[in-house]
Design a protein around this motif. Structure first.
Motif, mmCIF file in Angstrom:
data_model
loop_
_atom_site.group_PDB
_atom_site.id
_atom_site.type_symbol
_atom_site.label_atom_id
_atom_site.label_comp_id
_atom_site.label_asym_id
_atom_site.label_seq_id
_atom_site.Cartn_x
_atom_site.Cartn_y
_atom_site.Cartn_z
ATOM 1 N N SER A 20 0.825 -1.209 0.000
ATOM 2 C CA SER A 20 0.000 0.000 0.000
ATOM 3 C C SER A 20 0.855 1.252 0.000
ATOM 4 O O SER A 20 0.575 2.215 -0.730
ATOM 5 C CB SER A 20 -0.930 0.000 1.218
ATOM 6 N N SER A 23 2.183 1.718 -3.441
ATOM 7 C CA SER A 23 1.169 2.071 -4.436
ATOM 8 C C SER A 23 0.778 3.548 -4.394
ATOM 9 O O SER A 23 0.293 4.083 -5.383
ATOM 10 C CB SER A 23 -0.085 1.209 -4.244
ATOM 11 N N ALA A 190 -3.698 -2.326 6.392
ATOM 12 C CA ALA A 190 -3.078 -1.106 5.885
ATOM 13 C C ALA A 190 -3.788 0.167 6.368
ATOM 14 O O ALA A 190 -3.138 1.071 6.904
ATOM 15 C CB ALA A 190 -3.005 -1.143 4.361
ATOM 16 N N VAL A 207 -5.668 4.170 0.737
ATOM 17 C CA VAL A 207 -5.143 2.803 0.820
ATOM 18 C C VAL A 207 -6.260 1.794 1.000
ATOM 19 O O VAL A 207 -6.067 0.608 0.744
ATOM 20 C CB VAL A 207 -4.109 2.636 1.959
ATOM 21 N N SER A 208 -7.426 2.255 1.402
ATOM 22 C CA SER A 208 -8.554 1.333 1.560
ATOM 23 C C SER A 208 -8.994 0.756 0.229
ATOM 24 O O SER A 208 -9.584 -0.319 0.177
ATOM 25 C CB SER A 208 -9.741 2.049 2.217
ATOM 26 N N VAL A 210 -6.817 0.243 -2.376
ATOM 27 C CA VAL A 210 -5.727 -0.402 -3.105
ATOM 28 C C VAL A 210 -5.159 -1.581 -2.324
ATOM 29 O O VAL A 210 -4.040 -1.978 -2.523
ATOM 30 C CB VAL A 210 -4.574 0.599 -3.400
ATOM 31 N N SER A 211 -5.968 -2.130 -1.409
ATOM 32 C CA SER A 211 -5.488 -3.258 -0.610
ATOM 33 C C SER A 211 -5.063 -4.392 -1.532
ATOM 34 O O SER A 211 -5.820 -4.804 -2.413
ATOM 35 C CB SER A 211 -6.580 -3.753 0.338
#
Length: 332
Positions: A20, A23, A190, A207-208, A210-211
């Motif tokens: 994460s 990303s 994350a 980030v929620s 793109v886990s």
């Protein structure tokens, strides 16, 4: 300048956190937060820093620690960021490494505020997850049962989380040790991690979505027994990877994950772990505010009741598909 050092331990969602962070690097950079390129390993962690510090040849790659730190310093200075994040679970006991004095000098030169972040998972499920990895890994090829594994000296020592947290607290450059409870993440590590270290709601939300996908599935007793069976044989790494994937792909009709007798854990294992964690976990609660709740041993069978799958017969079905097995090799 602030340093956030995420030092694991392993099997606490570290891969999800690292993927994460990687990303959203550009977004972090725009907020004055650097997730450095210099120490990156292939899995988006900063294992390269750990390998160099511990002088480990990882797949033929190792850089002199002083040279790596010099390159890292140049990247940090050039970024002009106010916050730097380093993440590698291999650093969980870096304070005991011979090269740690070099790392201390590096940190003290650049940073005035250092937060060490540790995520702790109750030891029964943590050891079960570590065991899964050690059995599946084509390099380690663990052949022990779980009961044997938990009694290994290194694993008994690893249950002592307090020594990790207190070890980092005693390091002069550390401003604070932030100890977190893995159970509070509720399978969404994350965002939980980012929120805990003070990221804005915008970054937490980013980030929620793109886990990373689950790439290291925990297996039940039948799967692991099949893999352990084949760990006794030498074969090319690509064949072992292929074979392990084929075993993992067996459908649920073959292996009932929910049946208690499919668990690798026995009640005696839980009691053994509880006995060796009692003082450490109490100290962790008293001094770092993390309360770990171990499962009730009554949830597990006292004896080895596993009898639902004839592992030898299933294993033999795979032998013919393994090209590395020479004809006539005894697999009985």
């Amino acid at each position: 300048m602030k340093l956030i050092l995420h030092a694991g331990p392993e099997k606490t969602g570290t891969s999800a956190v690292q993927a994460s962070l990687f990303s959203i690097r550009d977004k972090l950079l725009s907020k004055g937060i650097l997730y450095p390129d210099v120490c990156l390993w292939g899995d988006k962690s900063h294992h390269r820093l750990a390998f160099s510090m511990f002088e480990i040849d990882a797949w033929g790659e190792r850089e002199l620690f002083g040279d790596l730190l010099a390159r890292l310093e140049n990247e940090i200075i050039a970024s002009r960021c106010e916050t730097v994040i380093l993440s590698s679970e291999l650093l969980k006991k870096a304070f005991s490494c011979g090269n740690f004095s070099k790392f201390s000098n590096f940190v003290e030169k650049l940073f005035s505020d250092v937060i060490v972040v540790l995520v702790f998972r109750e030891q029964v499920s943590w050891l079960a997850s570590v065991y899964n990895q050690m059995v599946k890994d084509p390099v380690t090829k663990c052949g022990l049962t779980f009961s044997e594994f938990v009694k290994e000296e290194d694993n008994v020592d690893a249950m002592d989380y307090y020594s990790i947290a207190s070890g980092w607290r005693s390091v002069p450059f550390v401003s604070r040790v932030l100890a977190l409870n893995y159970a509070e993440a509720k399978n969404d590590v994350a965002p939980f991690f980012f929120s805990s270290i003070g990221f804005s709601s915008e970054l937490v939300e980013s980030v929620s979505v793109v886990s990373p996908e689950v790439v290291n599935q925990s297996l039940d007793r039948p799967h692991l027994d099949l893999i352990r069976f084949f760990n006794r044989f030498e074969m090319p790494a690509d064949e072992r990877h292929r074979l392990n994937r084929e075993i993992v792909s067996l459908v649920d009709s073959d292996f009932n994950y929910l049946a208690p007798e499919r668990s690798i854990i026995k009640s005696g294992d839980v009691e053994f772990i509880r006995e060796h964690c009692l003082r450490s976990n109490q100290a962790l609660k008293d001094e770092f505010g993390v309360m770990l709740v171990l499962p009730d041993s009554a949830l597990y069978h006292p004896d080895d009741l596993y009898s639902g799958v004839n592992v030898r017969m299933l294993a033999k079905l795979f032998v013919s598909s393994v090209r590395s097995f020479r004809s006539g090799q005894d697999v009985s």
